[in-house]
Each structure stands twice: as C-alpha cells, then as structure tokens.
Design a protein around this motif. Structure first.
Motif, PDB file in Angstrom:
ATOM      1  N   SER A   1       0.863  -1.054   0.045  1.00  0.00           N
ATOM      2  CA  SER A   1      -0.101   0.252   0.017  1.00  0.00           C
ATOM      3  C   SER A   1       0.778   1.110  -0.008  1.00  0.00           C
ATOM      4  O   SER A   1       1.944   1.193   0.411  1.00  0.00           O
ATOM      5  N   SER A   2       0.279   2.239  -0.713  1.00  0.00           N
ATOM      6  CA  SER A   2       1.253   3.513  -0.571  1.00  0.00           C
ATOM      7  C   SER A   2       1.492   4.139   0.697  1.00  0.00           C
ATOM      8  O   SER A   2       0.675   4.399   1.538  1.00  0.00           O
ATOM      9  N   PRO A   3       3.039   4.327   0.894  1.00  0.00           N
ATOM     10  CA  PRO A   3       3.214   4.881   2.021  1.00  0.00           C
ATOM     11  C   PRO A   3       3.449   6.218   2.011  1.00  0.00           C
ATOM     12  O   PRO A   3       4.367   6.946   2.723  1.00  0.00           O
ATOM     13  N   LEU A   4       2.887   7.092   1.002  1.00  0.00           N
ATOM     14  CA  LEU A   4       2.955   8.529   0.692  1.00  0.00           C
ATOM     15  C   LEU A   4       2.744   9.389   2.044  1.00  0.00           C
ATOM     16  O   LEU A   4       3.597  10.316   2.444  1.00  0.00           O
ATOM     17  N   PRO A   5       1.793   9.157   2.746  1.00  0.00           N
ATOM     18  CA  PRO A   5       1.559  10.217   4.240  1.00  0.00           C
ATOM     19  C   PRO A   5       2.753   9.996   5.179  1.00  0.00           C
ATOM     20  O   PRO A   5       3.258  10.881   5.734  1.00  0.00           O
ATOM     21  N   LYS A   6       3.454   8.628   5.154  1.00  0.00           N
ATOM     22  CA  LYS A   6       4.360   8.255   5.976  1.00  0.00           C
ATOM     23  C   LYS A   6       5.660   9.090   5.566  1.00  0.00           C
ATOM     24  O   LYS A   6       6.331   9.473   6.262  1.00  0.00           O
ATOM     25  N   ARG A   7       5.891   8.898   4.105  1.00  0.00           N
ATOM     26  CA  ARG A   7       6.948   9.818   3.512  1.00  0.00           C
ATOM     27  C   ARG A   7       7.006  11.066   3.700  1.00  0.00           C
ATOM     28  O   ARG A   7       8.018  11.711   3.978  1.00  0.00           O
ATOM     29  N   LEU A   8       5.634  11.784   3.626  1.00  0.00           N
ATOM     30  CA  LEU A   8       5.782  13.135   3.707  1.00  0.00           C
ATOM     31  C   LEU A   8       6.055  13.699   5.354  1.00  0.00           C
ATOM     32  O   LEU A   8       6.601  14.585   5.416  1.00  0.00           O
ATOM     33  N   SER A   9       5.511  12.847   6.196  1.00  0.00           N
ATOM     34  CA  SER A   9       5.518  12.836   7.670  1.00  0.00           C
ATOM     35  C   SER A   9       7.227  12.830   8.011  1.00  0.00           C
ATOM     36  O   SER A   9       7.677  13.779   8.656  1.00  0.00           O
TER      37      SER A   9
ATOM     38  N   ALA B   1      23.501  14.323   8.176  1.00  0.00           N
ATOM     39  CA  ALA B   1      24.301  13.267   8.755  1.00  0.00           C
ATOM     40  C   ALA B   1      23.757  11.974   9.053  1.00  0.00           C
ATOM     41  O   ALA B   1      24.414  10.942   8.868  1.00  0.00           O
ATOM     42  N   ALA B   2      22.477  11.968   9.531  1.00  0.00           N
ATOM     43  CA  ALA B   2      21.751  10.923   9.589  1.00  0.00           C
ATOM     44  C   ALA B   2      20.982   9.966   8.411  1.00  0.00           C
ATOM     45  O   ALA B   2      20.672   8.708   8.191  1.00  0.00           O
ATOM     46  N   GLY B   3      21.289  10.917   7.144  1.00  0.00           N
ATOM     47  CA  GLY B   3      20.784  10.128   5.975  1.00  0.00           C
ATOM     48  C   GLY B   3      19.527  10.311   5.734  1.00  0.00           C
ATOM     49  O   GLY B   3      18.643   9.725   4.621  1.00  0.00           O
ATOM     50  N   ASP B   4      18.673  11.204   6.599  1.00  0.00           N
ATOM     51  CA  ASP B   4      17.359  11.553   6.373  1.00  0.00           C
ATOM     52  C   ASP B   4      17.012  12.527   5.209  1.00  0.00           C
ATOM     53  O   ASP B   4      15.815  12.727   4.929  1.00  0.00           O
ATOM     54  N   LEU B   5      17.878  13.298   4.840  1.00  0.00           N
ATOM     55  CA  LEU B   5      17.724  14.463   3.839  1.00  0.00           C
ATOM     56  C   LEU B   5      19.294  14.230   3.008  1.00  0.00           C
ATOM     57  O   LEU B   5      20.298  14.342   3.425  1.00  0.00           O
ATOM     58  N   SER B   6      18.876  14.482   1.780  1.00  0.00           N
ATOM     59  CA  SER B   6      19.959  14.367   0.866  1.00  0.00           C
ATOM     60  C   SER B   6      20.780  15.795   0.752  1.00  0.00           C
ATOM     61  O   SER B   6      20.226  16.672   0.910  1.00  0.00           O
ATOM     62  N   VAL B   7      21.990  15.649   0.439  1.00  0.00           N
ATOM     63  CA  VAL B   7      22.634  17.037   0.111  1.00  0.00           C
ATOM     64  C   VAL B   7      22.182  17.789  -0.931  1.00  0.00           C
ATOM     65  O   VAL B   7      21.916  18.971  -0.751  1.00  0.00           O
TER      66      VAL B   7
END
Length: 391
Positions: free
Chosen positions: A85-93, A174-180
């Motif tokens: 199932s689409s995890p879009l809301p989780k990804r946006l969160s 640093a945690a890899g949660d956001l790309s450069v």
C-alpha cells in the motif's frame, strides 16, 4: 515491481515496517515464504517464484492440507497487500520531520521570540500608533527572519557533514534522512524567499542588513573562508548576527512601519547589548558538546584548546557579569526600567545558572551533562526575551 524466478518457493520482499514473516510450509510440495526487507533506497521489491511440481508417487495433499495452503496463501496475500500500500503520508511525515530538524528548532525559537519581543516593546512604547493592519507585515518579517535562520544553519550542515556524523549524528543530512541535493534546494529557497520578502516589504536599508546577515552566515561555513575555524572570527559573526543585527534590524523596521524615525530607547539599547554578549556566550559554549568531532577534523575552538571545564566557567562567568550589569542598570536607571521585576528576575536567572554550572561540575563534564548545560544556556536566552517587554 521486479520479478524473478527460482525453483521451489514464492517470496515477497517489501520495505514495509513489518517484521519478517515466514509462513511454514505444509506437507505438500508447495511452500510459501513472505519476508520483509529493506533495499538500499527503501524501494519495494517483489520476487515471485512458481511452486515446484508435485513429486511423482506422492499425493498432492489432503483437503486439510489444501485448506491449510489456502489459508497460508490468504495470509501471504494480505501481508503483501499491506506492504504494497502507498506509504506517501508516512514519507511526507518523515520529510517534514527531517526539514524541521534541518532548521535547528532551538535557533528558530530564539529568532521568533527575539523578533516578537522587540516588536511588542516598540508597540508598548507607542500604543497610540498601533495599527492592526500592520500585523500581516510583522508576520512577513518573522517569516523572513526564519528563512534567513534556515539558510545559515542549513549551509553550515551541508559543509559539516563529516563533523556532524561524529558530533550530531541526529541531524538529517548526517543521519541520511535528507540528501545533500535536497538540502541545497532548501537553503537556496530560504535565501531567495527571505530576500524577496524583505525587499518587497521593508525597503533598501533593512534589505542591506538582511543581506549582510546572510553573507556573514555564508563565510562562517563555506570554503575558502570557513571562518568557523578561527575562534575569534566565529564568535564575532555569531554575536553580530544573533545579537546586534537581529535586535537593531527588527526595532528599526518596526518603528519605520509605525511611521517613526529611528531612535534608541534605553530598554532596546539594553537588550541589544545584553543579547550581543549572550550570543557571544552561545558562540563559546556551542563547541562544548562538539570537542570530539572538532579535534578529529582539526577545527580549532576554545574548547579544544582550553578544555571543556575552562570554557564552561568562562561562559558562566560572562553570563553572570551580564546579569549583574542588568541588575545595576535597573538600580541606577529607575526611570527607564521596572526595578521590582527586572532585579529579581535577573537574580533568579543568575542563581539558576550557578546551579546548572555546579551540576555540570558534579557530573564530571560528561557529554550528556555538557549537552544539558548548553540547552540550559538557550533556555536562559529565551527567558530574557520573554521578560523583556515587561521590564
């Protein structure tokens, strides 16, 4: 979806958060396995393999085993349906959470509190000029300041990835949660949005001050300047941006919006000087939790040179002197300040600082105790702006 085949079983691979589920095979020759794993990019991958043909001379299974197989099939399909199932809301969160951490919330709170306190003080000084239609303009100003703050702390994180992996592994890059790449898009968007808001609403002089703040934030972090390597230059930049430019700029813009020429009032002159010294203390003590990474990457700070204990005492000493000056100002200038509030408030804050420094000493300067001490310094910073309109 990727398909692959093997000879004996049906496997599903999904990045869903479920634990690995392996459905036991029946006595029939068919077996169904469902497992959950994560690929490098957390993308869903499905692998489907057909069941092997029944062995010759062996029955294909009783009705009971067929029913069992059917129930396992239903379980497997329901599991895959949930995983697929689409995890879009989780990804946006998760993305919003990463962006919020990228903004360094404690600095956002300081900026928002400071600007609000100065606007409130200007309005208290000129209650007859209050025009509620200016509320939108004030909100634009706060948004512009938050954008500038986001640019400065963001550009610092982009160029400090290696250091942050040691000192602040929870930060999103640093945690890899956001790309450069995403971080660059954010900081450029912050800079452009802030400059446009200020240019359209506050005129060339405030735009110049705002641009100066962005420039100082840039040369603090970005090579070949990277002035954060030099303690004195780093302290002066932080004290100038968070101390003088913020307080002077907001008060100037507020008076201009009210149709008044700029003049220093004694309370605003006091808070500007007080917070500039406070910003200097923040600049000194911010390196305390980062000694390990700074030494590894050869970043010269007072904490790496003089030691954590000496810098903690230096920061506390400067703040205590600041609080003492605030008390003396209230005593000798009763016409400009409410002594019955200003004196006891600053005395209590000073006692709290002494206690927190003692706690740090008793904890033998562990990393956790140092981080708690630094958070307390920021809480004192917030407290000063909270009481400022009332003094």
């Amino acid at each position: 979806m990727a398909l692959s085949s093997s000879s004996s079983s049906l496997h599903f691979y999904s990045s869903s958060p479920y634990d690995r589920l392996l459905v036991p095979a029946s006595r029939s020759s068919r077996s169904i396995g469902v497992s959950s794993t994560k690929t490098k990019h957390s993308s869903r991958r499905f692998s489907i393999t057909p069941p092997a043909a029944p062995s010759r001379g062996r029955s294909s299974g009783t009705s009971s085993s067929r029913g069992s197989d059917r129930s396992f099939s239903i379980l497997a399909c329901s599991q895959v349906g949930a995983a697929g199932s689409s995890p879009l809301p989780k990804r946006l969160s998760e993305f919003k959470d990463a962006c919020w951490r990228f903004l360094r919330p404690h600095t956002i709170r300081g900026t928002a509190l400071g600007s609000t306190a100065l606007v409130t003080k200007a309005l208290i000084e000129n209650p007859n000029l209050i025009n509620w239609s200016l509320t939108i303009k004030a909100l634009y100003g706060v948004v512009a300041l938050i954008c500038g703050n986001g640019y400065i702390v963001g550009i610092n994180q982009i160029y400090d990835i290696g250091i942050d992996k040691v000192n602040k592994p929870y930060l999103p890059i640093a945690a890899g949660d956001l790309s450069v790449q995403s971080a660059w898009i954010l900081v450029l968007a912050f800079a452009v949005a802030g400059l446009l808001i200020v240019g359209w609403n506050f005129g060339p002089f405030i735009s110049s001050l705002y641009s100066l703040g962005l420039f100082l934030g840039t040369i603090y972090s970005v090579p070949p300047f990277r002035l954060k390597r030099y303690p004195v230059a780093a302290f002066l930049i932080i004290a100038t941006v968070r101390g003088f430019l913020l307080n002077f700029g907001v008060y100037y813009a507020t008076r201009a919006a009210l149709g008044l020429t700029f003049t220093w009032s004694l309370p605003v002159a006091f808070i500007t000087a007080f917070v500039t010294v406070f910003a200097l203390v923040i600049a000194i003590t911010k390196d305390l939790p980062d000694v390990e990474g700074d030494r590894k990457f050869q970043i010269s700070t007072l904490a790496t040179k003089l030691g954590v204990r000496n810098i903690a005492f230096l920061g506390s000493g400067l703040l205590l002197a600041n609080y003492l000056c605030a008390i003396l100002v209230a005593i000798y200038m009763p016409q400009a300040f409410r002594r019955n509030l200003m004196i006891p408030a600053h005395a209590l804050l000073a006692l709290g600082l002494i206690f927190q420094t003692w706690v740090l000493e008793q904890a033998n300067y562990t990393k956790e105790a140092i981080s708690e001490y630094y958070r307390f310094i920021w809480n004192l910073f917030y407290a000063e702006y909270i009481i400022f309109p009332l003094i």
